[in-house]
Design an enzyme around this catalytic site. Sequence first.
Site, PDB file in Angstrom:
ATOM      1  N   HIS A  14      31.578  56.323  10.716  1.00  0.00           N
ATOM      2  CA  HIS A  14      30.531  56.453   9.248  1.00  0.00           C
ATOM      3  C   HIS A  14      30.888  57.395   7.953  1.00  0.00           C
ATOM      4  O   HIS A  14      30.937  58.232   7.790  1.00  0.00           O
ATOM      5  CB  HIS A  14      29.675  56.060   9.707  1.00  0.00           C
ATOM      6  CG  HIS A  14      29.034  55.220   9.938  1.00  0.00           C
ATOM      7  ND1 HIS A  14      27.573  55.354  11.156  1.00  0.00           N
ATOM      8  CD2 HIS A  14      29.832  53.520  10.764  1.00  0.00           C
ATOM      9  CE1 HIS A  14      27.260  54.010  11.354  1.00  0.00           C
ATOM     10  NE2 HIS A  14      28.407  53.171  11.204  1.00  0.00           N
ATOM     11  N   PRO A  15      32.539  57.692   8.446  1.00  0.00           N
ATOM     12  CA  PRO A  15      32.932  59.170   6.763  1.00  0.00           C
ATOM     13  C   PRO A  15      32.725  58.789   5.855  1.00  0.00           C
ATOM     14  O   PRO A  15      32.775  57.425   5.491  1.00  0.00           O
ATOM     15  CB  PRO A  15      34.270  58.961   7.983  1.00  0.00           C
ATOM     16  CG  PRO A  15      34.767  58.174   8.154  1.00  0.00           C
ATOM     17  CD  PRO A  15      33.790  57.107   8.809  1.00  0.00           C
TER      18      PRO A  15
END
Length: 545
Positions: free
Chosen positions: A481-482
């Site tokens: 989930h960057p």
Amino acid sequence: MKELGQFDYVIIGAGTAGCLLANRLSKDPTVKVALLEAGGDDNYLWIRVPVGYLYCIGNPRTDWCFSTAAEAGLQGRVIRYPRGRVLGGSSSINGMIYMRGQREDYDGWCAGDGYGANPGWGWDEVLPYFTRHEDYFAGADEVHGAGNEWRVEPPRVRWDILDAFRAAAAEQGIPNRSDFNRGDNLGCGYFEVNQKRGVRWNTVTAFLKPIRARANLAVFTHTLVRCLNFEGKRCSGAAVTIGAAADAIGAESTITAARSVILAAGTVATPQILQLSGIGAPEALQAQGIDVLHPLPGVGCNLQDHLQLRMAFKVTGVRTLNSMAHSRWRQAAMVLEYLLRRSGPLSMSPSQLGAFACSGVDVARANLEYHVQPLSLDSFGEPLHRFDAFTASVCNLRPSSRGTIELLSPDPFAAPKIAPNYLSTAEDRAVAARALRLTRRIVASPALARYVPQEFRPGIEFQSDAELADAAGTIGTTIFHPVGSAKMGPARDPMAVVDCELRVHGIAGLRVVDASVMPTITSGNTNSPTLMIAEKGAEFIQRRE
């Protein structure tokens, strides 16, 4: 050098955001739209079959195959950092979970963080941009849309061990919840997924394929952007390499944008392209021999990600995917069920059961997310264990640690340095210790007792807060989930890269429309919030240009 042509809009990145942008912008037949993708087409069987993420992550056909720098908070480990390199981007290889986050996430974006507001980004204002493209299985209501492109369905498989975990969570005060997407996600229930009748529903299927024949839309695959081109401080297009496959470098070319270039390359590639183009922190650019076009020190900073702490427990008296996967007749049964019904284990996302909880009584809203899986393995890409087990992966939804994306070379084919700086703050280490303790309390609840769960990762020998924080660094890994590496904020924010309409500060004709603009990470999975950003970004572009 062959010119790819002149277009009104050039969209860089045909991933989650890019496919929606191409759909919306090319709806106007009077404009010409180009969509550039470094990867290839999504015509790969394992993209369609939901469990095929196991064969897409780490596969250069579909994944950039990035790795982080050595992470001090992870005991010096280097970990995989999957990002989609294929039409559909990470929506083609991700966990398919439909999750918006919490109302307060967006209200926080709108209020800003001390340098001024980002008007138009509060929950009530962004909600219509979620529902505009949603096709919710249960129909439309005040928070859901129906009949649109982005299909959302319930899972097509159930597991006794997951039902028992849900009951155990309730015994620890975490209520049952059937819908995580109404602004408050506290509770436990099965995740809803982006599938249609048991097949992955990526953004290519949803937004690109239905309109790919439009005469005013050109899609270029295997086309890597080397840098952006400029006329003064106006972005005029890009320099590209055509035929940029994973194992070959193709021919150089250029493409021109009469109105706007839109960076939708994602949290890793967007800041990389900006830096290669001379936009970023001057000292960092000069260190790579890149001339500074425009100083924006926030480019590549503010990186945030959810670190999943993968606790695993052996069980007895209940079937999990571990034993099924090691039985030939059960393998055959799973394949047959999927072929006949599009259901069963082959239809499942990596995580089926979710829970949102508070790490302590002093926490006002859920700050932990669980992804609970009826399986266990040492790491993605490794075989499942031969004994029955389940994994209760828990992450801190709002970490205070911040990382960076930095160039290691002026070569556009070289991967950048990815340094998430996980567990680099005392606050994050404390939340990690609390999260592991809560997991143990849930697993020790009566609802799970009949399966005699035995913790083997990280192991019961870790007991003190310091030991648990260290254990978190041993079992922690990205949950993919960057966000945040091209932060949205007012011009007076020294770390802001784009304004509230996603225009790059100080540069005309250039916007960023992807997950990198998030000022803070949402309290949940990030794919669908990225689609909301793209929906809103498309409207900004159509309205202003």
